[in-house]
Design a protein around this motif. Structure first.
Motif, PDB file in Angstrom:
ATOM      1  N   PHE A   9       6.917  16.895  50.690  1.00 55.42           N
ATOM      2  CA  PHE A   9       8.081  16.632  51.600  1.00 55.42           C
ATOM      3  C   PHE A   9       9.202  17.415  51.328  1.00 55.42           C
ATOM      4  O   PHE A   9       9.980  17.681  52.151  1.00 55.42           O
ATOM      5  N   VAL A  10       9.521  17.418  50.069  1.00 58.25           N
ATOM      6  CA  VAL A  10      10.672  18.367  49.667  1.00 58.25           C
ATOM      7  C   VAL A  10      10.570  19.495  49.942  1.00 58.25           C
ATOM      8  O   VAL A  10      11.537  20.364  50.461  1.00 58.25           O
ATOM      9  N   ALA A  13      11.106  19.693  53.684  1.00 61.21           N
ATOM     10  CA  ALA A  13      12.712  19.464  53.757  1.00 61.21           C
ATOM     11  C   ALA A  13      13.623  20.416  53.526  1.00 61.21           C
ATOM     12  O   ALA A  13      14.643  20.693  54.162  1.00 61.21           O
ATOM     13  N   SER A  14      13.248  21.230  52.458  1.00 59.62           N
ATOM     14  CA  SER A  14      14.025  22.307  52.062  1.00 59.62           C
ATOM     15  C   SER A  14      13.895  23.513  52.847  1.00 59.62           C
ATOM     16  O   SER A  14      14.816  24.175  53.103  1.00 59.62           O
ATOM     17  N   LEU A  16      12.312  23.438  56.110  1.00 65.35           N
ATOM     18  CA  LEU A  16      12.376  23.220  57.497  1.00 65.35           C
ATOM     19  C   LEU A  16      11.371  23.983  57.931  1.00 65.35           C
ATOM     20  O   LEU A  16      11.497  24.357  59.167  1.00 65.35           O
ATOM     21  N   LEU A  47       9.961  10.970  59.076  1.00 69.66           N
ATOM     22  CA  LEU A  47      10.672  11.829  58.345  1.00 69.66           C
ATOM     23  C   LEU A  47      11.318  13.113  58.977  1.00 69.66           C
ATOM     24  O   LEU A  47      12.180  13.586  58.587  1.00 69.66           O
ATOM     25  N   PHE A  48      10.537  13.598  59.829  1.00 66.01           N
ATOM     26  CA  PHE A  48      11.038  14.710  60.621  1.00 66.01           C
ATOM     27  C   PHE A  48      10.817  14.581  62.093  1.00 66.01           C
ATOM     28  O   PHE A  48      10.084  13.584  62.575  1.00 66.01           O
ATOM     29  N   LEU A  57      15.161  17.044  59.953  1.00 63.21           N
ATOM     30  CA  LEU A  57      15.067  15.808  58.961  1.00 63.21           C
ATOM     31  C   LEU A  57      15.744  14.782  59.955  1.00 63.21           C
ATOM     32  O   LEU A  57      16.782  14.974  60.585  1.00 63.21           O
ATOM     33  N   GLY A  61      14.592  10.814  56.640  1.00 65.67           N
ATOM     34  CA  GLY A  61      14.024  11.923  55.879  1.00 65.67           C
ATOM     35  C   GLY A  61      15.526  12.453  54.887  1.00 65.67           C
ATOM     36  O   GLY A  61      15.259  12.788  53.812  1.00 65.67           O
ATOM     37  N   GLU A  62      16.763  12.476  55.373  1.00 64.86           N
ATOM     38  CA  GLU A  62      17.945  12.742  54.873  1.00 64.86           C
ATOM     39  C   GLU A  62      18.041  11.793  53.383  1.00 64.86           C
ATOM     40  O   GLU A  62      18.349  12.539  52.471  1.00 64.86           O
ATOM     41  N   LEU A  65      15.311  12.690  50.719  1.00 65.18           N
ATOM     42  CA  LEU A  65      15.341  13.789  50.215  1.00 65.18           C
ATOM     43  C   LEU A  65      16.068  13.926  48.904  1.00 65.18           C
ATOM     44  O   LEU A  65      15.744  14.244  47.896  1.00 65.18           O
TER      45      LEU A  65
END
Length: 297
Positions: A9-10, A13-14, A16, A47-48, A57, A61-62, A65
């Motif tokens: 996930f990270v 998220a980083s 995208l 989360l997305f 996000l 999700g934010e 993170l």
């Protein structure tokens, strides 16, 4: 919650981007998607948001993170300690007023990078709103404020010194020619304030309010640099740490107004939650700040 799914996930998220995250993790894009979906199902939240080819996000999700990054940092530090590796790793999220960050912190950062080159440091502007809650949630590790105190029992604060505050205006402002000025002289002045430098603004507003003066606030801006230029353009007056406008006063672009009650000051406080686990990286950064910010302030 599987650490593997959290790491996936990270990465997404980083970046995208699910495909790029797969390459970074040496995993197929389908595997990345399944892991994220598993995490979403376990938490019961999305989360997305997937908008065509774009990935953004969600609010949930934010929030995750910040926690996810901390958990991965903790895992990495635990591995280093257990294996006996001496290198300090991880990340550190610090909220700090723009004026301190720009004019006081470079020396600390230079020393910290030399001692801990493998630590990722995130510096975030320090708007006071939400700061305490972020410290409580662990999203922010450490914060610096320009204030007299932090009135919260679950916070710990180290006093590092004081910063002199000055009231400044454009050189052609009528108040510049006065021998002294007080709160009531601002009744018809437009005030310009930075929202990114925490609470020293409240000190000045408190002085005005005690005298019954409530002048209009013309501009609130997240940038100290922008506020300085607005004042130079004659749009109003502001209060800032003296170090932030020293060169502008010397060059004649700004003028310090003679405050009648003597110098205004704000304490420089380093703040963290009382139950915060202090990593090696955080301990080293705090030590440098105690040594060098106190000396410079």
């Amino acid at each position: 919650m599987e650490l593997r799914d959290l790491k996936t996930f990270v990465a997404v998220a980083s970046l995208l981007n699910f495909n790029q995250a797969g390459k970074a993790l040496h995993a197929a894009q389908s595997t990345v998607s399944v892991r994220v979906q598993t995490l979403e199902e376990e938490l019961g939240v999305r989360l997305f948001d997937r908008l065509g080819r774009r990935v953004i996000l969600t609010e949930a999700g934010e929030r995750l993170l910040g926690y996810g990054q901390k958990m991965l940092d903790l895992e990495e530090e635990a591995r280093s300690w257990v294996s006996g590796e001496a290198t300090v790793r991880g990340s550190l999220t610090v909220r700090i007023p723009e004026s301190l960050c720009t004019w006081r912190l470079p020396g600390v950062l230079r020393l910290f990078q030399a001692r801990c080159p493998n630590v990722r440091l995130r510096l975030i502007p320090c708007a006071f709103d939400g700061l305490v809650e972020d410290l409580r949630r662990g999203v922010t590790d450490l914060a610096f404020v320009l204030a007299a105190e932090i009135p919260y029992r679950d916070m710990r604060a180290a006093f590092l010194g004081t910063e002199q505050l000055v009231v400044v205006a454009a050189p052609d402002n009528p108040l510049v020619s006065r021998k002294s000025i007080g709160p009531l002289d601002f009744q018809d002045q437009m005030l310009l304030f930075s929202t990114s430098d925490c609470s020293y603004r409240r000190i000045f507003e408190g002085c005005l309010a005690e005298a019954g003066c409530r002048p209009p606030i013309g501009v609130e801006c997240g940038s100290v640099a922008a506020i300085r230029h607005f004042v130079m353009a004659g749009l109003g007056v502001t209060v800032l740490p003296e170090v932030a406008i020293r060169s502008d006063v010397t060059s004649g672009r700004l003028a310090v107004l003679p405050w009648e009650d003597g110098p205004l000051e704000a304490g420089v406080l380093m703040v963290w939650h009382k139950d915060k686990w202090i990593s090696s990286a955080m301990a080293g950064f705090m030590e440098l700040c105690r040594e060098h910010l106190a000396a410079s302030g």
